[in-house]
Design a protein around this motif. Structure first.
Motif, mmCIF file in Angstrom:
data_model
loop_
_atom_site.group_PDB
_atom_site.id
_atom_site.type_symbol
_atom_site.label_atom_id
_atom_site.label_comp_id
_atom_site.label_asym_id
_atom_site.label_seq_id
_atom_site.Cartn_x
_atom_site.Cartn_y
_atom_site.Cartn_z
ATOM 1 N N PRO A 148 0.784 -1.179 -0.163
ATOM 2 C CA PRO A 148 -0.078 0.058 0.101
ATOM 3 C C PRO A 148 0.778 1.114 -0.039
ATOM 4 O O PRO A 148 0.539 2.261 -0.546
ATOM 5 C CB PRO A 148 -0.807 -0.082 1.214
ATOM 6 N N TYR A 199 -2.538 3.392 1.658
ATOM 7 C CA TYR A 199 -3.819 3.120 0.946
ATOM 8 C C TYR A 199 -4.685 4.462 0.805
ATOM 9 O O TYR A 199 -5.276 4.464 -0.283
ATOM 10 C CB TYR A 199 -4.795 1.978 1.785
ATOM 11 N N TYR A 253 -8.419 -1.378 7.679
ATOM 12 C CA TYR A 253 -8.775 -1.100 6.258
ATOM 13 C C TYR A 253 -10.246 -1.024 6.156
ATOM 14 O O TYR A 253 -10.841 -0.031 5.411
ATOM 15 C CB TYR A 253 -8.555 -2.462 5.558
#
Length: 307
Positions: A148, A199, A253
């Motif tokens: 990421p 990310y 996440y």
């Protein structure tokens, strides 16, 4: 003094007394004529004000068809503040709508042709989608070791697009359904915050360049018991991975997906067996899938499409 003079003086005194008496009488009369304060006047004024307020109240009720409240009396100067508060409420409701469907729930499966409209971005695990010929190379932008925190800067070698950054590959492909599965590389030894921040940066980049894209954050898949065996993988640097560590990062996440107003696909829970791990026979090395597992993942994708 002569008798006549005394008589005149007596008349003057008598006349003066009458004058004083007359003056005193006038003063007394003037005091009696001073108007008195009447309570009835206050009552009348109060009654008139009350009637005026009541009439104004009835006019407001007739206009709005509702009883006026405290909010109805907000001054014009406060209208901007009220509007801003409404905008915040609207934004919060939008965010809540995403949170309500994350992780994406199972729905009516779409046809496999849907996969032709998708771009899968990831590391060596995602490479298997094209290596096993489930997807065309044009639909997969994956690179061994991709993380990421490197996806925005590391080039990916692709037979269709050449050596290209992930964002440029997305733009060149024209695909609007973007699936990102990153994190298996770096899990356990790379800082989680660094992974999440990377990310976030990548998602923001996609949202800026392709504002109408449907972005899916795909959870990190589980590993089999082999990867948790310290007799085989002594340290994290050697490849030791614990499913509990994966679960911790996946929770971050999910929070990120809600924060960024994108979708979260929970293949991790779907692939786990009764022991909370990837089935032993689903992978030769405990992390990369066999052909049957890749098919399961794609079936899951097709049955978990956000409306």
């Amino acid at each position: 003094m002569s008798q006549q003079n005394r008589s005149n003086d007596a008349r003057k005194v008598s006349h003066g007394d009458r004058g004083n008496a007359s003056s005193n009488k006038k003063t007394t009369n003037s005091k009696k004529k001073k108007p008195k304060f009447k309570i009835s006047s206050v009552v009348n004024i109060f009654f008139i004000v009350y009637i005026a307020c009541f009439l104004a109240y009835m006019v407001q009720v007739n206009k709005t068809n509702k009883i006026p409240t405290k909010e109805d009396s907000i001054m014009v100067g406060d209208s901007t503040k009220v509007s801003a508060e409404n905008d915040v409420t609207s934004t919060t409701e939008d965010d809540a709508s995403i949170m309500a469907i994350n992780p994406i729930a199972e729905g009516t499966p779409v046809g496999e042709e849907y996969l032709d409209t998708c771009m899968f971005i990831g590391d060596s695990i995602s490479e298997g989608f094209s290596s096993y010929f489930f997807l065309d190379d044009a639909n997969v932008l994956a690179q061994k070791g991709l993380r990421p925190d490197t996806v925005c800067t590391e080039t990916i070698s692709n037979l269709v697009y050449g050596d290209i950054l992930a964002i440029d590959g997305i733009l060149q492909s024209g695909f609007k359904n973007i699936y990102i599965m990153l994190g298996s590389n770096g899990i356990g030894w790379n800082d989680n915050k660094k992974m999440v921040d990377g990310y976030r940066e990548f998602i923001q980049l996609i949202q800026e360049e392709v504002p109408d894209a449907n972005i899916y954050v795909v959870s990190i898949p589980p590993v089999s018991a082999l990867r948790e065996d310290t007799s085989v993988y002594a340290t994290v640097e050697d490849g030791l991975i614990y499913n509990t560590t994966i679960d911790e990062l996946n929770a971050l996440y999910l929070d990120l997906a809600n924060e960024m107003n994108v979708y979260y696909l929970d293949i991790n829970s779907y692939l786990k067996d009764d022991t909370g791990k990837l089935p032993y026979d689903s992978s030769s090395d405990g992390i990369h899938f066999d052909s049957a597992t890749y098919q399961k993942v794609l079936d899951y994708v097709c049955s978990h499409v956000a409306e």
